[in-house]
Design a protein around this motif. Structure first.
Motif, PDB file in Angstrom:
ATOM      1  N   ASN A 153       0.796  -1.224   0.000  1.00  0.00           N
ATOM      2  CA  ASN A 153       0.000   0.000   0.000  1.00  0.00           C
ATOM      3  C   ASN A 153       0.832   1.280   0.000  1.00  0.00           C
ATOM      4  O   ASN A 153       0.377   2.301  -0.505  1.00  0.00           O
ATOM      5  CB  ASN A 153      -0.944   0.019   1.202  1.00  0.00           C
ATOM      6  CG  ASN A 153      -1.882  -1.165   1.218  1.00  0.00           C
ATOM      7  OD1 ASN A 153      -1.795  -2.023   2.083  1.00  0.00           O
ATOM      8  ND2 ASN A 153      -2.789  -1.230   0.250  1.00  0.00           N
ATOM      9  N   LYS A 154       2.011   1.247   0.575  1.00  0.00           N
ATOM     10  CA  LYS A 154       2.844   2.439   0.647  1.00  0.00           C
ATOM     11  C   LYS A 154       3.645   2.614  -0.649  1.00  0.00           C
ATOM     12  O   LYS A 154       4.044   1.634  -1.275  1.00  0.00           O
ATOM     13  CB  LYS A 154       3.787   2.358   1.843  1.00  0.00           C
ATOM     14  CG  LYS A 154       3.040   2.392   3.174  1.00  0.00           C
ATOM     15  CD  LYS A 154       4.000   2.393   4.342  1.00  0.00           C
ATOM     16  CE  LYS A 154       3.242   2.476   5.670  1.00  0.00           C
ATOM     17  NZ  LYS A 154       4.143   2.483   6.844  1.00  0.00           N
ATOM     18  N   TRP A 155       3.872   3.875  -1.001  1.00  0.00           N
ATOM     19  CA  TRP A 155       4.501   4.194  -2.285  1.00  0.00           C
ATOM     20  C   TRP A 155       5.815   3.445  -2.470  1.00  0.00           C
ATOM     21  O   TRP A 155       6.046   2.846  -3.517  1.00  0.00           O
ATOM     22  CB  TRP A 155       4.723   5.703  -2.375  1.00  0.00           C
ATOM     23  CG  TRP A 155       5.004   6.204  -3.764  1.00  0.00           C
ATOM     24  CD1 TRP A 155       4.107   6.703  -4.659  1.00  0.00           C
ATOM     25  CD2 TRP A 155       6.277   6.242  -4.423  1.00  0.00           C
ATOM     26  NE1 TRP A 155       4.736   7.047  -5.839  1.00  0.00           N
ATOM     27  CE2 TRP A 155       6.070   6.777  -5.720  1.00  0.00           C
ATOM     28  CE3 TRP A 155       7.573   5.876  -4.058  1.00  0.00           C
ATOM     29  CZ2 TRP A 155       7.102   6.956  -6.623  1.00  0.00           C
ATOM     30  CZ3 TRP A 155       8.611   6.050  -4.972  1.00  0.00           C
ATOM     31  CH2 TRP A 155       8.367   6.586  -6.236  1.00  0.00           C
ATOM     32  N   ASP A 171       6.880   0.711  -1.096  1.00  0.00           N
ATOM     33  CA  ASP A 171       6.666  -0.728  -1.230  1.00  0.00           C
ATOM     34  C   ASP A 171       6.056  -1.064  -2.591  1.00  0.00           C
ATOM     35  O   ASP A 171       6.364  -2.111  -3.179  1.00  0.00           O
ATOM     36  CB  ASP A 171       5.758  -1.239  -0.111  1.00  0.00           C
ATOM     37  CG  ASP A 171       6.384  -1.065   1.262  1.00  0.00           C
ATOM     38  OD1 ASP A 171       7.622  -1.120   1.355  1.00  0.00           O
ATOM     39  OD2 ASP A 171       5.624  -0.852   2.229  1.00  0.00           O
ATOM     40  N   GLU A 227      -0.072   6.457   0.406  1.00  0.00           N
ATOM     41  CA  GLU A 227      -0.679   5.140   0.611  1.00  0.00           C
ATOM     42  C   GLU A 227      -1.907   4.992  -0.286  1.00  0.00           C
ATOM     43  O   GLU A 227      -2.677   5.941  -0.458  1.00  0.00           O
ATOM     44  CB  GLU A 227      -1.080   4.933   2.072  1.00  0.00           C
ATOM     45  CG  GLU A 227       0.102   4.847   3.013  1.00  0.00           C
ATOM     46  CD  GLU A 227      -0.303   4.379   4.400  1.00  0.00           C
ATOM     47  OE1 GLU A 227      -1.308   3.648   4.505  1.00  0.00           O
ATOM     48  OE2 GLU A 227       0.374   4.763   5.366  1.00  0.00           O
TER      49      GLU A 227
END
Length: 354
Positions: free
Chosen positions: A292-294, A296, A333
């Motif tokens: 979900n995080k940029w 990642d 996110e």
């Protein structure tokens, strides 16, 4: 009937949107134009159609609804709009002098008439209160400059015509919402009404009411809401399978998920039609299921397809957000909005079908 699969057209058929409907009517009666947004199958078309009927029956308006799916040019827009203006449901008293003639079938465009001047003449010749709904207005993004010029002309010249738009927040829709200083609509942005999914309780009440309408006893609301969330289109699809077609609970849920996934795959394929880097979007949707995080998401993309530029990734994410496939839930996110979108294997979309 709540579990009828067609878009609703009467207030009594529209569930859980009373406040949105009243706000929409209030804005249109005040002379404002409105953009209705929200994810797919959330009920935008139903809300728009009910609003048009309410304005016609209670406020003396004429109303026209035009589905712009696949309409990419002003010529195609004119071709789609004229039959609706000729419809017995609208019955407009119009007067023309340049681009049209009145035939036995109603308005007819002269052979060499240009789309821009024809649309301007048509919309400015209306002398009655008229609301026109353009559903999926982002389809006209390729002709956005001329389309927005026409809208600016109508806004300045004919206050009897009000527009109601639905669509993803991209292209022409984005410019409508936030027109630049060079736009004829600068300083005249439409009202934005964004529809959200039902909460769990409203979803359960919707299912119970729909079941009662058909005389069906039902106590499986929790499982249905868990799998389909508060997306009214999917809840309606399940209700139709279970209560109308008399299919068992688990089978009806499976059918609803299967048919819903087909609909959403079709929507995603339509979105990909004008994309050069299709694999970026299909891979991105699969990656966002687990990241979900940029940072990642970028790591997952590079594992899957190799190095990707930060700008290209950000533009792709913005495009998916604008088209209501994902939403931004925090700083950097993202998450997939629809429960059925989360169940699709996007890696198979670009593979040839046997």
């Amino acid at each position: 009937m709540l579990f009828d699969l067609h878009p609703k057209e009467h207030r009594k058929e529209l569930f859980g949107r009373d406040s949105e409907l009243e706000y929409l009517l209030e804005q249109l009666l005040a002379g404002n134009w409105v953009v209705v947004g929200g994810q797919r199958e959330i009920g935008k078309t139903s809300l728009v159609k009910v609003a048009i009927r309410e304005l016609k029956e209670k406020h003396g308006f004429k109303g026209a609804y035009v589905n712009l799916r696949g309409v990419r040019s002003l010529n195609a827009l004119l071709t789609s709009l004229i039959p609706e203006m000729n419809s017995s449901r609208v019955k407009l008293d119009l007067s023309f002098s340049v681009n049209f003639i009145m035939g036995s079938a109603g308005i007819q465009v002269k052979r060499d008439a240009k789309a821009v001047s024809s649309l301007n003449e048509l919309l400015n010749s209306v002398h009655e209160d008229l609301v026109i709904a353009f559903d999926e207005v982002q389809e006209l993004s390729q002709a956005s400059k001329q389309f927005l010029d026409i809208l600016g002309n109508v806004f300045s010249s004919n206050s009897r015509v009000r527009f109601l738009f639905t669509g993803s927040y991209i292209g022409v829709t984005r410019i409508l919402i936030n027109p630049p200083s060079t736009s004829p609509l600068h300083g005249r942005p439409p009202v934005i009404l964004n529809l959200r999914p039902f909460n769990d309780n409203t979803s359960r009440v919707f299912l119970r009411k729909g079941m009662r309408e058909i005389g069906v006893d039902f106590n499986g609301e929790e499982e249905v809401v868990k799998r389909l969330d508060g997306v009214v289109g999917w809840l309606t699809l399940f209700g139709n399978f279970y209560a109308v077609r008399k299919i068992g609970l688990e089978e009806a849920l499976n059918f609803a998920e299967s048919e819903g996934k087909k609909i959403m795959i079709g929507e995603f394929e339509h979105f990909l039609e004008n994309k050069n880097n299709k694999i970026v979007y299909t891979t991105l949707m699969d990656v966002i299921k687990v990241a979900n995080k940029w940072r990642d998401i970028k790591r997952g993309m590079e594992i899957a397809i190799g190095q990707i530029d930060d700008k290209e990734l950000s533009l792709a994410l913005d495009s998916l957000v604008g088209n209501n496939f994902i939403e931004k839930v925090g700083r950097g996110e993202y998450r997939i909005i629809d429960p059925l979108l989360r169940k699709i294997d996007y890696s198979k979309i670009l593979k040839p079908r046997l």
